[in-house]
Scaffold this motif. Sequence first.
Motif, PDB file in Angstrom:
ATOM      1  N   VAL A 128      45.662  52.317  33.619  1.00  0.00           N
ATOM      2  CA  VAL A 128      45.132  50.958  33.551  1.00  0.00           C
ATOM      3  C   VAL A 128      43.938  50.943  32.598  1.00  0.00           C
ATOM      4  O   VAL A 128      43.131  51.873  32.604  1.00  0.00           O
ATOM      5  CB  VAL A 128      44.726  50.487  34.969  1.00  0.00           C
TER       6      VAL A 128
ATOM      7  N   HIS B 241      50.270  51.242  35.812  1.00  0.00           N
ATOM      8  CA  HIS B 241      50.143  51.684  37.209  1.00  0.00           C
ATOM      9  C   HIS B 241      51.483  52.268  37.687  1.00  0.00           C
ATOM     10  O   HIS B 241      51.541  53.365  38.238  1.00  0.00           O
ATOM     11  CB  HIS B 241      49.728  50.492  38.070  1.00  0.00           C
TER      12      HIS B 241
ATOM     13  N   LEU C  23      37.270  52.798  35.032  1.00  0.00           N
ATOM     14  CA  LEU C  23      37.489  51.409  34.654  1.00  0.00           C
ATOM     15  C   LEU C  23      36.242  50.919  33.935  1.00  0.00           C
ATOM     16  O   LEU C  23      35.133  51.140  34.409  1.00  0.00           O
ATOM     17  CB  LEU C  23      37.713  50.603  35.938  1.00  0.00           C
TER      18      LEU C  23
ATOM     19  N   LEU D  62      49.895  46.494  34.711  1.00  0.00           N
ATOM     20  CA  LEU D  62      50.816  46.609  35.846  1.00  0.00           C
ATOM     21  C   LEU D  62      51.831  47.719  35.573  1.00  0.00           C
ATOM     22  O   LEU D  62      52.128  48.549  36.431  1.00  0.00           O
ATOM     23  CB  LEU D  62      51.549  45.287  36.073  1.00  0.00           C
TER      24      LEU D  62
END
Lengths: 257, 125
Positions: free
Chosen positions: A33, A68, A53, A65
């Motif tokens: 991500v 992941h 992050l 998405l």
Amino acid sequence: MTTSPTEAPPTAATYVYGVVAADAIPAIERPGVADAAVHALDHNGVAALVSSLPPGERRIRRRDLMSHLRVLEDAFAETTVLPCAFGLVLSSEEAVRREFLEPRRDALLDLLGRLEGHEQLNVRIAYQEDVVLREIVAADPAIAQLRERTRGLAEDAGYSLRMQLGELVAAALGSARERDGRAILERLAAKAADVVVENAGEDVLKASFLVAPKQAEAFDRELERVAEEQAPRLRIDVVGPLPPSAFATLERGAWDS
Amino acid sequence: MAVATRGTANDYLQRAPSPSGLADVLNVILDKGIVIDAFVRISVIGIELITIDARIVIASVDTYLHFAEAVNRLDLAETGGVGIEDLQKDGSKRKTQGALEGAKEKLTPGDNKDKDKAKESEKSK
């Protein structure tokens, strides 16, 4: 942000993909991500697959998405993995160890043991509508009759009759779905270790099956048998083998350390 | 993408190694898997997600009319064999998909009618 006493620089918000056994950490090459590198944080026998992050609010794109999912699929290809739901973020790597891995260590190890080698198959079964509608017309004289009466009518003239007809057909279709769905679920569940059934909506059955290594072949055969027997009225879509996300759940009690 | 099928069931059993559509991907990763009580869920915004709602928009009135039309269209003189197979291949699948795609379009970002459509589908629930 709190500074961890054990790690020199304060670490960034940490995204968690899933958990593996510390002695079976997979090598994840692809970015995760926010295109960040994925690595493992191990702690006392369990390890979380994480990436950092960037600070600030983040707008999630389709790509995130997929990242992941792909990270979990890569891990799953190598070892048993407990997928986390998309969007699990803790304040730092230290927090992942302290707030996630440590208090839930036993539950995670237990789950890793139970899901070892298991795969998830998502099954969706839908009617071939025209085939089943024929069955419905043939089986119910009231429907057949209404059908005859509305066939020749102009749109305005036949509106209420048509609504009546449609309502009857929808109801018949609903009970057929329920009946078929239940029967097929029973057959497939008998060849699987566990199942999570979802609201099928317009479909006949929508469920995730957990399949043990020694069941894989039998489950597969049963799917083919159902498909063969039910052709041409049903269509079966199977997605997988997937990492067992539908079965990776911790009891609420396990959350409270 | 669906991959080639094994066995004899062919057309009626489709396999794919991984979910391809957004709705299927979300179904696998969004509400499944481990969650913990203290976690911060990164905001899953993005208009794309609206398309999930397309799965539930077919209002009952439309459904009834659709089925009435569908059974009226059946040619019951064709019994068995080729006729049925042709019908189910070309007819049903396309129609159903058409309806869903239509619904999806209504919810596409930038469409000013989004709100009205949402109200409509709420009413009909």
